[in-house]
Design an enzyme around this catalytic site. Structure first.
Site, PDB file in Angstrom:
ATOM      1  N   PHE A 124      57.439  -6.843 -43.879  1.00 58.55           N
ATOM      2  CA  PHE A 124      56.744  -5.670 -43.755  1.00 58.55           C
ATOM      3  C   PHE A 124      56.768  -5.130 -42.588  1.00 58.55           C
ATOM      4  O   PHE A 124      56.345  -5.628 -41.612  1.00 58.55           O
ATOM      5  CB  PHE A 124      55.124  -5.975 -44.341  1.00 58.55           C
ATOM      6  N   THR A 127      54.712  -1.632 -37.933  1.00 60.95           N
ATOM      7  CA  THR A 127      54.598  -1.465 -36.332  1.00 60.95           C
ATOM      8  C   THR A 127      55.741  -1.313 -35.584  1.00 60.95           C
ATOM      9  O   THR A 127      56.603  -1.333 -36.040  1.00 60.95           O
ATOM     10  CB  THR A 127      54.112  -2.663 -35.885  1.00 60.95           C
ATOM     11  N   GLU A 128      55.626  -0.278 -34.681  1.00 57.20           N
ATOM     12  CA  GLU A 128      56.857   0.358 -33.847  1.00 57.20           C
ATOM     13  C   GLU A 128      56.343   0.102 -32.332  1.00 57.20           C
ATOM     14  O   GLU A 128      55.386  -0.355 -31.954  1.00 57.20           O
ATOM     15  CB  GLU A 128      57.119   1.770 -33.991  1.00 57.20           C
ATOM     16  N   GLY A 132      51.454   1.157 -32.777  1.00 55.78           N
ATOM     17  CA  GLY A 132      50.571  -0.129 -33.131  1.00 55.78           C
ATOM     18  C   GLY A 132      49.576   0.367 -34.081  1.00 55.78           C
ATOM     19  O   GLY A 132      49.685   0.414 -35.295  1.00 55.78           O
ATOM     20  N   PHE A 157      58.012  -6.283 -33.793  1.00 58.62           N
ATOM     21  CA  PHE A 157      57.200  -7.640 -34.112  1.00 58.62           C
ATOM     22  C   PHE A 157      57.065  -7.915 -35.877  1.00 58.62           C
ATOM     23  O   PHE A 157      55.864  -7.939 -36.298  1.00 58.62           O
ATOM     24  CB  PHE A 157      55.784  -7.537 -33.641  1.00 58.62           C
ATOM     25  N   ASP A 240      44.197  -3.839 -46.319  1.00 63.72           N
ATOM     26  CA  ASP A 240      42.674  -4.408 -46.919  1.00 63.72           C
ATOM     27  C   ASP A 240      42.863  -5.424 -47.428  1.00 63.72           C
ATOM     28  O   ASP A 240      42.081  -6.600 -47.248  1.00 63.72           O
ATOM     29  CB  ASP A 240      42.065  -3.208 -48.031  1.00 63.72           C
ATOM     30  N   GLN A 336      36.772 -27.228 -25.214  1.00 58.02           N
ATOM     31  CA  GLN A 336      35.852 -27.577 -24.299  1.00 58.02           C
ATOM     32  C   GLN A 336      35.143 -28.869 -24.084  1.00 58.02           C
ATOM     33  O   GLN A 336      35.029 -29.756 -23.482  1.00 58.02           O
ATOM     34  CB  GLN A 336      34.800 -26.587 -24.143  1.00 58.02           C
ATOM     35  N   HIS A 338      36.696 -31.336 -25.776  1.00 59.63           N
ATOM     36  CA  HIS A 338      37.584 -32.434 -25.546  1.00 59.63           C
ATOM     37  C   HIS A 338      37.715 -32.610 -23.899  1.00 59.63           C
ATOM     38  O   HIS A 338      38.540 -33.477 -23.409  1.00 59.63           O
ATOM     39  CB  HIS A 338      38.895 -32.247 -26.284  1.00 59.63           C
ATOM     40  N   GLU A 363      47.169  -6.944 -37.910  1.00 62.84           N
ATOM     41  CA  GLU A 363      46.273  -6.475 -38.971  1.00 62.84           C
ATOM     42  C   GLU A 363      45.304  -5.583 -38.650  1.00 62.84           C
ATOM     43  O   GLU A 363      44.218  -5.471 -39.324  1.00 62.84           O
ATOM     44  CB  GLU A 363      45.815  -7.427 -40.103  1.00 62.84           C
TER      45      GLU A 363
END
Length: 404
Positions: A124, A127-128, A132, A157, A240, A336, A338, A363
């Site tokens: 799909f 985006t350019e 965006g 992307f 959506d 955190q 861990h 998205e």
């Protein structure tokens, strides 16, 4: 797969089968996929056998007829094992949803059954480099040509592009009309003038490569999806749906992080007792659990609206925004808990945190989701073409999956 209130048994059965596959086939290799940047498209044949590649499609076009809730549950299980695989599947859904929503029966018949069977992978391209969050800034053009349309421009992307058999490209057929001049086209693999650049070096979801694509090619008129100028509305409906897919991926990452934290606090001894006995740790776990459950509820609510064919934009925006923020919080808290071990690459916590980071961007960023929600509250639904021209535009495009 734990049953949840109000979820149909069939949906749980589907997700349980996918959970078994994900834990046996995806989880053991997730670290290698990340470290070596192995494209998760290698799992497409096996996922197609389970019905995953066409789960978003009606049976007429090769889908399994799963409900929106079934799709959510299944993507959660995939993301728990390997978020890059869930992202790859979601990018495929962006393409097939575009064809399903915007195309006619001829192009649906030609593309969708093969896509559902795993024989054709989709991508799909919205985006350019300079467009965006604001599609009105789109520079890619599609002009009438004797053989159809000549498409010229650059998309950035674009997930799956390196292995895609077809890419749904959004371009302006009428630059003076703003978003009302955007149309959608299918550009098939091997089309002369389609150039796909090497994959970007990503911070996370490294098994779902994103590419720049350069177009100077001609596509047949039959490859246009819908009427001229209908592309923006198609893209908004597709997004959506896709925002629910992203929310599901976020939930899956957070579920994996919380499970790792619970296992750690049960076995880690500090001061002669397990970490689980420390009140501070208990409160952290409680905060993580509540945010995760809230993300579940918002996402399942939105899925129910989609299944009932009710307006979806606001609910999808709330689900995507909250789930992505919750995933960021849960993964950070799990790391955190861990301590220094969580910061090492010997454990999956740092991968969970890196994978979760992109979820607040693609998205539609968290800022864009807030704009969508607020406009609905104020009686200015952002699903109309007036929004992008007025929405805050990103200084940089929003990366991955092609949906900035």
């Amino acid at each position: 797969m734990l049953p949840r209130l109000g979820i149909e048994h069939d949906d749980i059965e589907i997700a349980s089968a996918i959970e078994r596959f994900a834990q046996h086939e995806l989880a053991p290799h997730a670290r290698q996929v990340d470290e070596e940047e192995i494209a998760t498209t290698r799992y497409v044949p096996a996922l197609a056998e389970l019905g995953v590649m066409g789960m978003n499609l009606p049976e007429r076009w090769g889908g399994v007829g799963a409900s929106p809730t079934g799709v959510i549950l299944s993507l959660v299980e995939i993301a728990k094992a390997c978020a890059a695989t869930s992202s790859m599947v979601g990018a495929h859904y962006l393409a097939t949803d575009s064809v399903l929503i915007g195309g006619d029966d001829a192009i649906r018949d030609r593309l969708l059954p093969a896509a559902a069977a795993g024989a054709r992978l989709g991508a799909f391209a919205l985006t350019e480099p300079r467009a965006g969050s604001n599609p009105a800034d789109m520079a890619t053009r599609a002009t009438a040509h004797s053989d159809g349309y000549r498409i010229q421009g650059v998309k950035h992307f674009i997930s799956n592009a390196g292995d895609a058999d077809f890419i749904v490209v959004y371009a302006k057929t009428d630059p003076a009309a703003g978003v009302r001049g955007i149309s959608a086209f299918v550009v098939e693999r091997g089309t002369p003038g389609l150039v796909i650049s090497p994959p970007e070096k990503l911070m996370g979801i490294r098994g779902a490569p994103a590419h720049e694509i350069v177009l100077d090619c001609v596509v047949p008129r039959a490859n246009r999806l819908g009427e001229e100028g209908s592309g923006f509305r198609t893209a908004m409906r597709v997004l959506d749906n896709s925002r629910l897919d992203v929310a599901a991926t976020c939930i899956g990452i957070a579920e994996a992080a919380l499970a790792a934290a619970l296992d750690w606090v049960a076995q880690r001894i500090v001061g002669g007792e397990p970490l689980a006995c420390k009140q501070g740790i208990q409160w952290m776990l409680a905060d993580m659990k509540v945010r995760l459950e809230a993300a579940w509820l918002l996402t399942l609510q939105a899925a129910a609206r989609r299944g009932a064919a009710q307006p979806l934009t606001e609910a999808a925006a709330m689900a995507k925004w909250y789930a992505s923020e919750a995933a960021a919080y849960v993964t950070d808290m799990a790391l955190q808990i861990h301590g220094g071990y969580g910061f090492t690459r010997d454990m999956p916590l740092e991968r969970f945190a890196r994978d979760a980071r992109i979820m607040r961007i693609y998205e539609g960023s968290s800022e864009i989701q807030r704009t969508v929600i607020a406009r609905h509250m104020l009686g200015r639904p952002s699903s109309t073409p007036s929004l992008p021209g007025n929405a805050p535009a990103s200084a940089m495009p929003e990366p991955a999956r092609g949906a900035g």
